[in-house]
Design a protein around this motif. Structure first.
Motif, mmCIF file in Angstrom:
data_model
loop_
_atom_site.group_PDB
_atom_site.id
_atom_site.type_symbol
_atom_site.label_atom_id
_atom_site.label_comp_id
_atom_site.label_asym_id
_atom_site.label_seq_id
_atom_site.Cartn_x
_atom_site.Cartn_y
_atom_site.Cartn_z
ATOM 1 N N LEU A 247 0.838 -1.200 0.000
ATOM 2 C CA LEU A 247 0.000 0.000 0.000
ATOM 3 C C LEU A 247 0.872 1.248 0.000
ATOM 4 N N SER A 248 0.506 2.205 -0.834
ATOM 5 C CA SER A 248 1.214 3.482 -0.808
ATOM 6 C C SER A 248 0.728 4.283 0.406
ATOM 7 N N LYS A 249 1.541 5.234 0.845
ATOM 8 C CA LYS A 249 1.156 6.097 1.968
ATOM 9 C C LYS A 249 -0.122 6.861 1.641
ATOM 10 N N GLU A 250 -0.257 7.280 0.384
ATOM 11 C CA GLU A 250 -1.432 8.037 -0.042
ATOM 12 C C GLU A 250 -2.690 7.169 0.002
ATOM 13 N N ALA A 251 -2.561 5.896 -0.345
ATOM 14 C CA ALA A 251 -3.712 4.985 -0.283
ATOM 15 C C ALA A 251 -4.142 4.767 1.163
ATOM 16 N N VAL A 252 -3.179 4.573 2.057
ATOM 17 C CA VAL A 252 -3.500 4.383 3.476
ATOM 18 C C VAL A 252 -4.222 5.615 4.007
ATOM 19 N N LYS A 253 -3.745 6.802 3.638
ATOM 20 C CA LYS A 253 -4.386 8.041 4.079
ATOM 21 C C LYS A 253 -5.821 8.115 3.559
ATOM 22 N N TRP A 254 -6.040 7.698 2.302
ATOM 23 C CA TRP A 254 -7.392 7.706 1.742
ATOM 24 C C TRP A 254 -8.311 6.821 2.577
ATOM 25 N N PHE A 255 -7.881 5.615 2.919
ATOM 26 C CA PHE A 255 -8.697 4.723 3.742
ATOM 27 C C PHE A 255 -9.005 5.359 5.099
ATOM 28 N N GLU B 25 -6.360 3.424 13.803
ATOM 29 C CA GLU B 25 -5.471 2.422 14.389
ATOM 30 C C GLU B 25 -6.299 1.364 15.119
ATOM 31 N N GLY B 26 -5.968 0.102 14.879
ATOM 32 C CA GLY B 26 -6.687 -1.014 15.489
ATOM 33 C C GLY B 26 -7.783 -1.583 14.607
ATOM 34 N N LYS C 221 -14.633 -2.535 5.830
ATOM 35 C CA LYS C 221 -14.103 -2.545 7.191
ATOM 36 C C LYS C 221 -14.683 -3.795 7.825
ATOM 37 N N ASP C 222 -13.816 -4.731 8.212
ATOM 38 C CA ASP C 222 -14.276 -6.052 8.621
ATOM 39 C C ASP C 222 -13.234 -6.703 9.525
ATOM 40 N N GLU C 223 -13.649 -7.658 10.292
ATOM 41 C CA GLU C 223 -12.730 -8.435 11.135
ATOM 42 C C GLU C 223 -12.323 -9.707 10.391
ATOM 43 N N PRO C 224 -11.058 -10.099 10.463
ATOM 44 C CA PRO C 224 -10.634 -11.331 9.779
ATOM 45 C C PRO C 224 -11.183 -12.580 10.457
ATOM 46 N N MET C 225 -11.527 -13.558 9.625
ATOM 47 C CA MET C 225 -11.951 -14.872 10.107
ATOM 48 C C MET C 225 -10.827 -15.886 9.865
ATOM 49 N N GLU C 226 -10.383 -15.966 8.597
ATOM 50 C CA GLU C 226 -9.277 -16.837 8.192
ATOM 51 C C GLU C 226 -8.377 -16.063 7.242
ATOM 52 N N ASN D 133 0.308 1.856 9.723
ATOM 53 C CA ASN D 133 -0.229 2.847 10.670
ATOM 54 C C ASN D 133 -1.164 2.218 11.695
ATOM 55 N N GLY D 134 -0.876 0.988 12.096
ATOM 56 C CA GLY D 134 -1.698 0.317 13.086
ATOM 57 C C GLY D 134 -2.989 -0.258 12.540
ATOM 58 N N ILE D 135 -3.161 -0.220 11.229
ATOM 59 C CA ILE D 135 -4.348 -0.755 10.546
ATOM 60 C C ILE D 135 -3.941 -2.051 9.858
ATOM 61 N N THR D 136 -4.743 -3.097 10.018
ATOM 62 C CA THR D 136 -4.453 -4.372 9.374
ATOM 63 C C THR D 136 -5.287 -4.509 8.108
ATOM 64 N N PHE D 137 -4.626 -4.588 6.984
ATOM 65 C CA PHE D 137 -5.254 -4.835 5.685
ATOM 66 C C PHE D 137 -5.105 -6.327 5.417
#
Length: 97
Positions: free
Chosen positions: A5-13, A21-22, A47-52, A60-64
């Motif tokens: 991910l580019s820094k700009e893409a993370v900022k967009w999200f 974060e989290g 925006k979702d929680e992982p299952m598998e 930035n503390g965000i899990t993609f």
């Protein structure tokens, strides 16, 4: 398989989807559209929680992540997420790993 991910893409999200974060962001397969790797399917995001989770990337503390059930879509390609100024949103590119 990796997610880049580019820094700009993370900022967009963070700005547009109010991701902080989290939080977790899922890239998933949806029926319809097309992509460079699968005709008739395209990539969605939520925006979702992982299952598998099969693949994860923390920025930035965000899990993609991508779930195990969606790995087939990528056909051994890495996912590259960038920011596209003209559409003011993310763009998705795929590179063979």
């Amino acid at each position: 398989m990796n997610i880049q991910l580019s820094k700009e893409a993370v900022k967009w999200f963070q700005d547009e989807m109010m991701i902080k974060e989290g939080d977790h962001v899922r890239f998933f397969v949806k029926y319809g559209g097309s992509s460079k790797v699968q005709d008739g399917f395209s990539l969605g995001v939520s925006k979702d929680e992982p299952m598998e989770a099969a693949v994860t990337r923390e920025e930035n503390g965000i899990t993609f992540f991508i779930e195990e059930q969606d790995v087939w879509y990528f056909d051994d390609h890495d996912l590259e997420v960038n920011y596209n100024e003209s559409s003011d949103g993310p763009s998705y590119d795929y590179s063979k790993n």
